[in-house]
Write an enzyme that holds these catalytic residues in place. Structure first.
Site, PDB file in Angstrom:
ATOM      1  N   GLU A 125      -1.621  -5.628   8.415  1.00 39.32           N
ATOM      2  CA  GLU A 125      -0.838  -5.093   9.524  1.00 39.32           C
ATOM      3  C   GLU A 125      -1.530  -5.343  10.857  1.00 39.32           C
ATOM      4  OE1 GLU A 125      -0.059  -0.920   8.829  1.00 39.32           O
ATOM      5  OE2 GLU A 125       0.888  -1.308   6.888  1.00 39.32           O
ATOM      6  N   LYS A 139      -1.192  -9.545   2.601  1.00 39.40           N
ATOM      7  CA  LYS A 139      -0.504  -9.108   3.822  1.00 39.40           C
ATOM      8  C   LYS A 139      -1.413  -8.116   4.536  1.00 39.40           C
ATOM      9  CE  LYS A 139       3.193  -6.077   3.783  1.00 39.40           C
ATOM     10  NZ  LYS A 139       2.677  -4.935   4.555  1.00 39.40           N
ATOM     11  N   ASP A 194       0.838  -1.206   0.000  1.00 40.75           N
ATOM     12  CA  ASP A 194       0.000   0.000   0.000  1.00 40.75           C
ATOM     13  C   ASP A 194       0.872   1.256   0.000  1.00 40.75           C
ATOM     14  OD1 ASP A 194       0.887  -0.197   2.587  1.00 40.75           O
ATOM     15  OD2 ASP A 194      -1.100  -0.126   3.518  1.00 40.75           O
ATOM     16  N   SER A 195       2.209   1.061   0.006  1.00 41.84           N
ATOM     17  CA  SER A 195       3.129   2.184  -0.226  1.00 41.84           C
ATOM     18  C   SER A 195       2.896   2.762  -1.621  1.00 41.84           C
ATOM     19  CB  SER A 195       4.583   1.731  -0.077  1.00 41.84           C
ATOM     20  OG  SER A 195       4.826   0.555  -0.819  1.00 41.84           O
ATOM     21  N   GLU A 202       8.980  -4.426  10.472  1.00 36.22           N
ATOM     22  CA  GLU A 202       9.428  -3.121   9.965  1.00 36.22           C
ATOM     23  C   GLU A 202       9.965  -2.252  11.091  1.00 36.22           C
ATOM     24  OE1 GLU A 202       6.657  -1.184   7.332  1.00 36.22           O
ATOM     25  OE2 GLU A 202       7.828   0.666   7.281  1.00 36.22           O
ATOM     26  N   ASP A 227      -1.008  -6.125  -0.280  1.00 31.77           N
ATOM     27  CA  ASP A 227      -1.466  -5.527   0.979  1.00 31.77           C
ATOM     28  C   ASP A 227      -2.976  -5.332   0.981  1.00 31.77           C
ATOM     29  OD1 ASP A 227       0.590  -5.088   2.795  1.00 31.77           O
ATOM     30  OD2 ASP A 227       1.209  -3.208   1.862  1.00 31.77           O
TER      31      ASP A 227
HETATM   32  O1  KIV Z   1       3.532  -1.137   1.662  1.00 37.00           O
HETATM   33  C1  KIV Z   1       4.706  -1.517   1.682  1.00 37.00           C
HETATM   34  O2  KIV Z   1       5.513  -1.224   0.784  1.00 37.00           O
HETATM   35  C2  KIV Z   1       5.138  -2.322   2.819  1.00 37.00           C
HETATM   36  C3  KIV Z   1       6.604  -2.569   2.951  1.00 37.00           C
HETATM   37  C4  KIV Z   1       7.284  -1.361   3.471  1.00 37.00           C
HETATM   38  C5  KIV Z   1       6.890  -3.758   3.785  1.00 37.00           C
HETATM   39  O3  KIV Z   1       4.350  -2.730   3.592  1.00 37.00           O
END
Ligand code: KIV
Length: 272
Positions: free
Chosen positions: A123, A121, A52-53, A190, A91
């Site tokens: 969090e 994934k 989600d980055s 992280e 994510d």
């Molecule tokens: O969203 C992302 O890029 C991440 C990484 C920093 C692990 O969760």
């Protein structure tokens, strides 16, 4: 030259567990689009995270919170179309799983059905245990994410290193243990102290993928725009830049601009 201990024509969640057993470090990068994912896959990177980055590096938001499930599916399906070997994990974005386990399962199913990715994934630890179990019961592989969890930035108030104090470190260890017990196939850690990350990696069977978590873990992940030096304003201590594409792109764009302005592009051979 390959430094792999075993060749994996197609990387699966099981391959990652095997890599940990064989003490082969796992190389993971983020990607969000078809063209970049093709190059990452061709380079032999084991796993691609459609993170989600994307909210930050693709869309220019300050936090990861605004990206939607539909937007994540768009990015993920572009990546999946590009990839032949790497494992693709996506994510679950903020707001798509925190309400209750049913919402979490619905969102995970949409990602799997509409993007063709191999897992998701999300969090958090004990506070979302029920949701993770629900997703796992549907046969969807889940990667956990502990330590600095950017979707909770408004609670933390800062992107500084997490779990430096013993209370938070103890909770993180319990959460990691719980994620393994319920069936997650890996965990991203992280921005936590390297000693703590190594302790977690040594105590679990599933791979721990670090970002800002030192070298004692089972693999590493970086945001692709950061490691390529496209985002040159982001300089955390953990980041190693493998290229300076920001400068290289400016040089290329500048040369193109000058050629267009001077009329030297296109030349006689570059036309019909
Ligand atoms: O969203 C992302 O890029 C991440 C990484 C920093 C692990 O969760």
């Amino acid at each position: 030259m390959s430094t792999a201990k075993k060749e994996y024509p197609r990387v699966t969640v099981k391959s990652l567990t095997e890599m940990k057993l064989l003490k082969e470090k796992i190389a993971m990068l983020t990607a969000y689009d078809y063209s970049m994912a093709r190059i990452v896959d061709e380079a032999g990177i084991d796993a691609i995270l459609v993170g989600d980055s994307a909210a930050n590096v693709m869309a220019g938001f300050e936090t990861t919170l605004p990206i939607t499930l539909d937007q994540m599916i768009y990015h993920a399906s572009s990546v999946v179309r590009a990839v032949q070997r790497a494992l693709v994990i996506v994510d679950l974005p903020f707001g798509s799983y925190q309400s209750d386990p049913k919402q979490a399962l619905r969102s995970a199913i949409r990602i799997m059905k509409e993007s063709g990715a191999s897992g998701i994934k999300l969090e958090g630890g004990h506070e979302i245990k029920d949701s993770i179990e629900r997703i796992l019961h549907a046969g969807i592989p889940v990667m956990g994410h502990l330590g600095l969890t950017p979707q909770s930035i408004n609670k933390f108030g800062t992107y500084k290193v997490r779990a430096k104090e013993s209370d938070e470190a103890e909770q993180l260890k319990k959460d990691a243990q719980m994620l393994e017990e319920i069936g997650c196939f890996a965990i991203v850690l992280e921005k936590v102290p390297a000693k703590l990350a190594k302790e977690v990696a040594d105590s679990l069977q599933i791979p721990i993928i670090g970002i800002g978590a030192g070298n004692g873990v089972d693999g590493q992940v970086l945001v692709i725009h950061d490691m390529l030096g496209i985002t040159n304003e982001f300089n955390p201590r953990f980041l190693r830049r493998y290229a300076d594409l920001h400068q290289e792109m400016i040089t290329a764009f500048d040369a193109y601009r000058k050629d267009v302005k001077s009329g030297s592009f296109p030349n006689a051979k570059e036309q019909y």
